[in-house]
Enzyme design. Structure first.
Site, PDB file in Angstrom:
ATOM      1  N   GLU A  58      -8.874  -3.629  -6.686  1.00  0.00           N
ATOM      2  CA  GLU A  58      -9.206  -2.912  -5.778  1.00  0.00           C
ATOM      3  C   GLU A  58      -8.513  -0.948  -6.381  1.00  0.00           C
ATOM      4  OE1 GLU A  58      -5.400  -3.058  -3.055  1.00  0.00           O
ATOM      5  OE2 GLU A  58      -5.035  -4.716  -4.478  1.00  0.00           O
ATOM      6  N   SER A  95       0.496  -0.830   0.152  1.00  0.00           N
ATOM      7  CA  SER A  95       0.252   0.275   0.409  1.00  0.00           C
ATOM      8  C   SER A  95       0.483   1.198   0.020  1.00  0.00           C
ATOM      9  CB  SER A  95      -1.009  -0.582   1.088  1.00  0.00           C
ATOM     10  OG  SER A  95      -1.697   0.853   0.948  1.00  0.00           O
TER      11      SER A  95
END
Length: 297
Positions: free
Chosen positions: A239, A146
């Site tokens: 995502e 991330s």
């Protein structure tokens, strides 16, 4: 070309050395950090083999050791939108990776925004990387998930400009473009329960505090990736950050860099670091472990 690269190195190094005053964290961030520390104290992410906890390059780190002789090092930077997260959250993933690949996994507790905006986290990551090199760590793979993936790619770009890039790069659901302009924020809003456009915009503002999101050390999606090491990119196809990883993979390939992309349907954001039994995690873990094996055997 040499002169241009030298000027770039000087500009980036000087920028990283400049301290920037931050500001107090919002109450929501403070409360979420407290909850996270409570989970750590409660043993939520405790591992069977405890890591070594020490200071490396002036930064607190966790060091997960392999069961036998160390074949290399994975320097992994945790996620959390630059304002949350801690190394302990990545403990079970790191312990599994150390055992599977025979590597040491080093997790820095880099400084967080908004108290410590860019470039504090990158400064800390660079300090740990330099300390590992002074130790003679052997092959080093830089990794991140991330926001930590953004730091990992930025650290790779910086270390290449300074003349000593890593052996490999691993990016897990990476956040690489802080402009937050990707169409995936809208297209995948209903399939990503962990991250959103609003969360990304707030996190970016707390991290940048007036700086341009297009700076290549902030958003490596805009970096010159020529000369990058072999890179493994993992995303879940649903995502909101899926296009960050896919776009970076395309940029690497266009620059002649060896790069592989694993996009898994039905896999949540950073699933592999959150639990190896989550959908898509086992497949992703084996693929990234195989990638790391190439540089440590």
């Amino acid at each position: 070309m040499k002169e241009g690269r030298s000027k770039t190195t000087e500009r980036r190094s000087l920028r990283l050395l400049e301290a920037r005053a931050g500001r107090s964290a919002p109450l929501e961030v403070v409360e979420r950090r407290k909850a996270m520390l409570g989970a750590v104290d409660g043993g939520v992410w405790r591992t069977e083999r405890a890591p070594i906890v020490e200071t490396l390059g002036g930064v607190r780190v966790l060091r997960f050791q392999p069961p036998a002789a160390r074949r290399g090092v994975v320097l992994h930077l945790h996620g959390g939108g630059f304002r949350l997260g801690c190394p302990e959250m990545i403990g079970p993933f790191s312990a599994a990776l150390a055992e599977r690949c025979g590597v040491e996994v080093v997790l820095p507790a880099y400084r967080l925004a908004p108290e410590h905006p860019f470039p504090a986290g990158l400064v800390d990551a660079r300090a740990v990387l330099a300390a590992l090199r002074r130790e003679g760590a052997g092959p080093i793979v830089i990794s991140g998930d991330s926001a930590g993936g953004g730091l990992a790619a930025g650290l790779t770009a910086l270390s290449l400009d300074e003349g000593h890039g890593p052996s490999g790069l691993v990016l897990l659901s990476p956040w690489l473009d802080l402009t937050c302009e990707s169409a995936c924020y809208q297209a995948n809003a209903d399939t990503d329960p962990l991250f959103s456009l609003g969360a990304a915009q707030l996190a970016a503002e707390l991290y940048l505090q007036g700086l341009s999101p297009r700076d290549p050390l902030v958003s490596p999606r805009f970096a010159d990736v020529a000369g990058f090491p072999p890179t493994f990119v993992s995303v879940g196809s649903g995502e909101v950050l899926a296009d960050d990883g896919r776009g970076f993979h395309q940029a690497l390939r266009a620059a002649g860099v060896e790069a592989s992309l694993l996009a898994v349907d039905g896999m949540d954001h950073v699933a592999v670091t959150r639990g190896l039994t989550l959908p898509g995690s086992a497949e992703t873990f084996e693929a990234l472990a195989g990638f790391i094996d190439r540089f440590t055997r």
